[in-house]
Design a protein around this motif. Sequence first.
Motif, mmCIF file in Angstrom:
data_model
loop_
_atom_site.group_PDB
_atom_site.id
_atom_site.type_symbol
_atom_site.label_atom_id
_atom_site.label_comp_id
_atom_site.label_asym_id
_atom_site.label_seq_id
_atom_site.Cartn_x
_atom_site.Cartn_y
_atom_site.Cartn_z
ATOM 1 N N THR A 84 -16.804 -33.408 -23.814
ATOM 2 C CA THR A 84 -16.438 -32.777 -25.101
ATOM 3 C C THR A 84 -16.533 -33.759 -26.268
ATOM 4 N N ASP A 89 -18.089 -27.896 -32.615
ATOM 5 C CA ASP A 89 -18.716 -26.607 -32.948
ATOM 6 C C ASP A 89 -18.207 -26.045 -34.269
ATOM 7 N N PRO A 101 -8.997 -27.713 -37.033
ATOM 8 C CA PRO A 101 -8.991 -26.566 -36.118
ATOM 9 C C PRO A 101 -10.143 -26.585 -35.114
ATOM 10 N N TYR A 102 -11.172 -27.364 -35.385
ATOM 11 C CA TYR A 102 -12.346 -27.385 -34.505
ATOM 12 C C TYR A 102 -12.422 -28.658 -33.676
ATOM 13 N N GLN A 104 -10.017 -31.263 -31.143
ATOM 14 C CA GLN A 104 -8.765 -31.700 -30.516
ATOM 15 C C GLN A 104 -8.684 -33.212 -30.512
ATOM 16 N N THR A 116 -9.754 -34.145 -23.416
ATOM 17 C CA THR A 116 -9.922 -33.427 -24.679
ATOM 18 C C THR A 116 -10.514 -34.384 -25.706
ATOM 19 N N CYS A 118 -13.208 -34.364 -29.571
ATOM 20 C CA CYS A 118 -14.490 -33.910 -30.103
ATOM 21 C C CYS A 118 -15.158 -35.147 -30.682
ATOM 22 N N ASN A 164 -21.747 -19.443 -32.215
ATOM 23 C CA ASN A 164 -21.358 -18.861 -30.913
ATOM 24 C C ASN A 164 -22.455 -19.088 -29.871
ATOM 25 N N TYR A 257 -16.760 -16.560 -35.976
ATOM 26 C CA TYR A 257 -16.438 -17.589 -34.983
ATOM 27 C C TYR A 257 -15.655 -17.045 -33.782
ATOM 28 N N GLU A 258 -16.117 -17.393 -32.599
ATOM 29 C CA GLU A 258 -15.382 -17.068 -31.369
ATOM 30 C C GLU A 258 -15.084 -18.361 -30.647
ATOM 31 N N GLU A 259 -13.866 -18.487 -30.151
ATOM 32 C CA GLU A 259 -13.509 -19.743 -29.504
ATOM 33 C C GLU A 259 -14.216 -19.903 -28.153
ATOM 34 N N HIS A 260 -14.384 -18.803 -27.448
ATOM 35 C CA HIS A 260 -15.067 -18.877 -26.148
ATOM 36 C C HIS A 260 -16.236 -17.908 -26.118
#
Length: 309
Positions: A84, A89, A101-102, A104, A116, A118, A164, A257-260
């Motif tokens: 990660t 993203d 927010p994008y 960790q 975790t 980014c 996505n 935006y979708e998290e998954h």
Amino acid sequence: MRILFLSLMLAPPAWGWWCEGHEMVALIAERHLNPNALAAVTALLKSQPVDPSVQRFCKDIPKDLMADASTWADDTKKPEQTGTWHYMDLPLGMKRGELAPYCQPVGPSVNGGARTGCILSALRYNLNILHDDKESDGERAKALRYLIHLVGDMHQPLHTTANNDQGGNCVPIQFFSEPKTANLHSVWDGMILNRDMAAKARTITQMADDLDREYQKQAESWTKHGTEFEKWIWEGHRLAQKVTYGDLQPRIPVEAYEEHPDCKAESAKDGALHLRVDEEYQRKAAPVIEEQIVKAGYRLAEILNEVWP
Ligand SMILES: [Zn+2]
């Protein structure tokens, strides 16, 4: 490089700038280190060599410590649990705003799972280790290898942007007349750059030399304010909007935006657009990729010169 790592391993070795691009970033950075930083980087990498049991994907590494170090982080994603750390993203279409927010914060591996983090938090984390004299040489060498690699990744626009589609990994695209359908991420990771190098008949070292010379004038403005990770992320993100996605014909609709996100569904949707990389797209994208590589090189040098002034 991320999700499609394994399938790309099976692709012909010519594919994947992740060797060429990363090595060029390292070679360019090396030329702009101050003598103190160059000595420290060399000493650290030499005294703490890469574990010989690590399978190295890039076979044509120039005989250069920094170039060799530049691809280690891709080779060790699994054992180090740091997959990660290579990207972030940010949704396509997003204007400047909070990055938190994008991303960790870097955390430990729990029950052998991925750590975790980014690309932004990982860069800060590793830079802190490098700055800390109380850390062991082994830890600092590792942190240096991450920095050399992640500053490169940060300048690949699809490592800081997604629709996505896992940074373009779920976007099928026809690359010229290649028999196998490619995806947008691999096109930007390597295919455009490799075609560019082949057209210019340049090796990795020659290309790094050329780019360094060609972009020298702009270079000062890239590092004027020192290390600015957030600014550099936004820069790449804007390029993704304008060129990577923006110059595609037809355009891919910007999604909420979708998290998954569902890669399969995304692939089917984008596949129906029959996207192609042709001469026109290559002509627009190649100079952007070249400039991002030189930028990453100069900026990496700046970061290391700040660590060892
Ligand atoms: Zn990477």
